[in-house]
Design an enzyme around this catalytic site. Structure first.
Site, PDB file in Angstrom:
ATOM      1  N   HIS A 266      41.403  60.951  -9.236  1.00 35.52           N
ATOM      2  CA  HIS A 266      40.572  62.152  -9.101  1.00 35.52           C
ATOM      3  C   HIS A 266      41.152  63.324  -9.906  1.00 35.52           C
ATOM      4  O   HIS A 266      41.528  64.364  -9.360  1.00 35.52           O
ATOM      5  CB  HIS A 266      40.429  62.550  -7.625  1.00 35.52           C
ATOM      6  CG  HIS A 266      39.194  63.382  -7.372  1.00 35.52           C
ATOM      7  ND1 HIS A 266      38.527  63.369  -6.176  1.00 35.52           N
ATOM      8  CD2 HIS A 266      38.508  64.247  -8.163  1.00 35.52           C
ATOM      9  CE1 HIS A 266      37.483  64.195  -6.237  1.00 35.52           C
ATOM     10  NE2 HIS A 266      37.461  64.732  -7.440  1.00 35.52           N
TER      11      HIS A 266
ATOM     12  N   GLU B 226      39.405  58.812  -0.225  1.00 37.01           N
ATOM     13  CA  GLU B 226      40.561  59.321  -0.964  1.00 37.01           C
ATOM     14  C   GLU B 226      41.543  59.969   0.001  1.00 37.01           C
ATOM     15  O   GLU B 226      41.129  60.599   0.982  1.00 37.01           O
ATOM     16  CB  GLU B 226      40.091  60.328  -2.014  1.00 37.01           C
ATOM     17  CG  GLU B 226      39.199  59.716  -3.085  1.00 37.01           C
ATOM     18  CD  GLU B 226      38.763  60.706  -4.154  1.00 37.01           C
ATOM     19  OE1 GLU B 226      39.144  61.893  -4.068  1.00 37.01           O
ATOM     20  OE2 GLU B 226      38.050  60.307  -5.088  1.00 37.01           O
TER      21      GLU B 226
END
Length: 532
Positions: free
Chosen positions: A281, A263
């Site tokens: 997220h 990420e």
């Protein structure tokens, strides 16, 4: 002039409610922590620094800190904090591990519902001018089996919410006892059983070497055809390529994914599939979670800077919530450690922290840590709950814990018992009195029974029992303008060795202690000022 307040540097934006918690007791300084020179300049004076995800507290930043006691991350992850460097310097690192648990559980529920009812695809089609009701026929949750991988706090919250949909809940978690699962209305099963039986699977595991890649190609070959899988926990628990392949061949009917192996993630084989709902997220991305994180770390900073034990410290051994029955014994254990070192007069080879009585029904491992801190607080620089075990290890001192339910004279008793390098054994014991005052008491030193408050300046002497000694001691201290607050003499037999314990209004300097020792012909003398 009023005493300067401890400085708390807030390096990333924090909720106003959290700032309010801090501002009354501390000098709060808000900065842009991504500006490295500004961060290093501010942290040089800071007692505490609070960050979110943007600011990095690395070894270089820690090296710039002269008096830093605590680094607080207003969130769960700690990737932006160099924990080993902080621990080496005795700096506490705290986070807010439970601040987002409700938000994370709700995000998993949202993703599961979205996959069950094809919500994202239907939304896109309608926005594109297409009314395709039959194309987006979904499935109900009622009567289905939901598999929960990981029955921690978030997994439990998720399971409770799924139960409201009239589902059967099964779970895989090798660290949960079947009895505890039954209390939650959950049936524990093996991983293979969960994969084969579940209509929906939601992942709630931490990412560890054991769980990374736990759901891969072989596991996805075992799933019940048509299963829908949700991961709002940690990226990398599910192999994304293997999941994409299972989604393409139809074995997995849908997936809701909030976290990714790397990420930020803007490219994944999952993004090309219509039967996948993806979010960036968002598990902790609610106003409530953000506020909770700020408030949690603000309270932890306040505890740390006032010398209290901080349950959310990640680099403290014996972490976790301290039971209210155990909490009063924390300062007692630390002071007994101080007292042991003073009475011993030399380094111990090994020490056992012995806890007996009523409080052993709770987790008392934190008392071992508190006593370890006390052992070294007067003989090493900047000893904290964080680095006390490291200092013990560096000095070759083995500190153990022993617990027993029996306690002959006191409802609960703590003893610090150790062996010295020269072969001598030293013991010091104490208790916390019952009642609202909860006084800390020293009850025994090396087999001599005592009843003296474990606070402030104390003096101890061993000498041959004979008349007139107490008068000599009182006169010697009086001549030096040191007032005696209380005094107690303990002996095992008349004419044998006597042990005198005394509290004074001011600390007894080393040269005064030596003069008193010579005056009475004491075989041993020590003085200590007990404090947290």
């Amino acid at each position: 002039m009023p005493e300067a307040k401890p400085i708390v540097v807030v390096a990333d934006p924090l909720a106003p409610a959290a700032l309010d918690v801090l501002s009354s007791d501390f000098d709060v300084r808000e900065i842009d922590g991504t500006d490295i020179p500004s961060l290093h300049s501010a942290i040089a004076e800071a007692d505490a620094v609070i960050v979110r995800s943007a600011t990095r507290i690395d070894a270089e930043a820690l090296a710039a800190a002269n008096k830093l006691q605590v680094v607080a991350r207003a969130g769960v992850g700690l990737d932006n904090v160099d924990i080993p460097s902080a621990t080496e310097r005795g700096v506490m690192v705290v986070n807010a591990p439970t601040s987002n648990i409700v938000s994370a559980a709700e995000q998993a529920v949202a993703l599961l519902l979205a996959t069950a009812r094809n919500t994202a695809r239907a939304d896109q089609a309608l926005r594109g001018g297409e009314w395709k009701r039959s194309a987006f026929t979904g499935v109900e949750l009622a009567g289905k089996t939901v598999g929960v991988m990981g029955l921690g706090k978030i997994g439990q919250l998720f399971a409770a919410r799924m139960a409201a949909f009239d589902t059967k809940i099964i779970a895989y978690d090798p660290y949960v006892q079947p009895g505890r699962a039954a209390q939650l209305g959950v049936q524990l099963v093996s991983l293979d059983e969960l994969l084969m039986q579940s209509d929906f699977i939601s992942v709630h595991l931490p990412k560890t070497p054991e769980t990374a890649g736990l759901i891969g190609e072989s596991e996805l070959d075992k799933v019940k055809p048509g299963v829908r899988i949700v991961n709002a926990a940690r990226g990398g628990l599910i192999n994304e390529k293997a999941l994409a392949a299972a989604l393409k061949d139809g074995r997995v009917a849908g997936a809701g994914i909030d976290v990714f192996d790397r990420e930020p993630c803007t490219d994944s084989p999952l993004f090309a599939l219509d039967n996948v709902v993806v979010t960036p997220h968002l598990g902790a991305s609610t106003r409530e979670a953000q506020d909770n994180a700020g408030l949690a770390v603000a309270r932890s900073v306040k505890l740390a800077l006032t010398g209290e034990f901080v349950p959310d410290a990640v680099n403290i051994q014996a972490g976790g919530v301290v039971n209210e029955e155990v909490r009063p014994f924390l300062p007692l254990a630390e002071r007994l450690g101080q007292l042991f070192t003073s009475v011993a007069g030399s380094a111990p080879q090994s020490v056992t922290v012995e806890v007996r009585g009523d409080i052993v029904e709770y987790d008392v491992s934190v008392l071992q840590l508190a006593a370890t801190k006390g052992l070294f607080v007067d003989v090493a620089d900047q000893v904290t709950y964080v680095n006390a075990p490291l200092i013990a290890e560096e000095r070759g001192v083995d500190v153990g814990l022993f617990t027993a339910a029996d306690s002959a004279e006191y409802h609960s008793l703590v003893t610090v018992r150790g062996a010295l390098v020269d072969g001598r054994a030293v013991t010091v014991s104490g208790t916390v009195t019952a009642g609202p005052r909860e006084e800390l008491k020293v009850t025994e030193i090396d087999g001599y029974d005592l009843d003296i408050t474990a606070d402030g300046p104390l003096l101890f002497l061993r000498y041959t029992d004979r008349p007139g000694v107490v008068g000599l001691i009182g006169g010697s201290l009086g001549d030096l303008n040191i007032n005696i607050a209380s005094m107690q003499v303990s002996r095992k037999s008349a004419g044998g060795e006597a042990f005198l314990a005394m509290s004074t209004d001011a600390p007894v300097p080393t040269e005064v202690l030596e003069r008193v020792r010579e005056t009475v012909g004491a075989t041993a003398a020590s003085a200590v000022t007990l404090h947290d």
